[in-house]
Design an enzyme around this catalytic site. Sequence first.
Site, PDB file in Angstrom:
ATOM      1  N   ASP A 103       0.859  -1.186   0.000  1.00  0.00           N
ATOM      2  CA  ASP A 103       0.000   0.000   0.000  1.00  0.00           C
ATOM      3  C   ASP A 103       0.895   1.235   0.000  1.00  0.00           C
ATOM      4  OD1 ASP A 103      -2.420   1.544   0.312  1.00  0.00           O
ATOM      5  OD2 ASP A 103      -1.882   1.775   2.416  1.00  0.00           O
TER       6      ASP A 103
ATOM      7  N   SER B  36      -7.311   5.158   5.166  1.00  0.00           N
ATOM      8  CA  SER B  36      -6.830   5.800   6.385  1.00  0.00           C
ATOM      9  C   SER B  36      -7.431   7.183   6.580  1.00  0.00           C
ATOM     10  CB  SER B  36      -5.300   5.889   6.353  1.00  0.00           C
ATOM     11  OG  SER B  36      -4.844   6.512   5.169  1.00  0.00           O
TER      12      SER B  36
ATOM     13  N   ASP C 214      -2.263  -0.345   5.911  1.00  0.00           N
ATOM     14  CA  ASP C 214      -2.490   0.400   7.150  1.00  0.00           C
ATOM     15  C   ASP C 214      -3.955   0.686   7.431  1.00  0.00           C
ATOM     16  OD1 ASP C 214      -2.835   2.471   5.118  1.00  0.00           O
ATOM     17  OD2 ASP C 214      -2.631   3.901   6.763  1.00  0.00           O
TER      18      ASP C 214
ATOM     19  N   ASP D 186      -0.356   5.261   0.579  1.00  0.00           N
ATOM     20  CA  ASP D 186      -0.655   6.358   1.500  1.00  0.00           C
ATOM     21  C   ASP D 186      -0.603   5.904   2.952  1.00  0.00           C
ATOM     22  OD1 ASP D 186      -0.992   8.208  -0.520  1.00  0.00           O
ATOM     23  OD2 ASP D 186      -3.134   7.817  -0.731  1.00  0.00           O
TER      24      ASP D 186
END
Length: 243
Positions: free
Chosen positions: A7, A169, A204, A9
């Site tokens: 991933d 996120s 995340d 960002d």
Amino acid sequence: MRVLFLDLDRTVLGDDYSPEPARPLLKALLRAGFEVVLNSSKTLAEQEYYREAWGLNGPFIVENGSAIVIPEDYFPFEVNGRKRGKYVIVELGEEYDRIKAALDALAREYGLKYYGNCTLEEVTAFTGLPENLARLAVERDYSETVFRWERSGFEEVLKSMGLRVSRGSRFLGVTGNTDKGRAAVELLNLYSRLERVESYALGDGENDFPLLDVVDHPFIVGSLRHRRAKNISSVAELLEVVL
């Protein structure tokens, strides 16, 4: 073969979106023989920017699993997909126009702001992207990103239309009926035609959960809990575990 899905960002990119802090991580992974596959909400144009910065030349997965982008002749066998420039694209999601039309129909009622109804200045304000990267982010093919909403309930309406809403996120992603995990499985099936594959993933956010579900070794940065993933405090810790 060891394949690592990564991933972007807030996983390897900070709030300034610069590729530089992650350069040593990528170099170490490539030196160790990992096949690094970017798998994020970012567009093809955005991911090309980071791939060039990091020296990546293999397949990548764009817009939350909406398409697998494979450099032409990368695999020594034919891959069924749509030819686009120097790539073969395996499309799993919906066309952007359909997703934008669905959001346009709900935007006034729910106070939605997303790439398709924002100016470039608004995009930079919502995302923090510098202007050059904001211009790449608006080149969307399969998904939208909802930055702001004034009322809840639109997620259920979108789902009733056959679309998928996932939480990253910071923002909400809207795609067709696909996700990062489905795209990863499709790509792993192609790699497995070459040799045995051991798969890894680092994310995340909740939109990474489908990806973490399907790999052999899932990792998550931060404190968010996933039923299988090992929590790590930083990407530097990933190197300590896998190298």
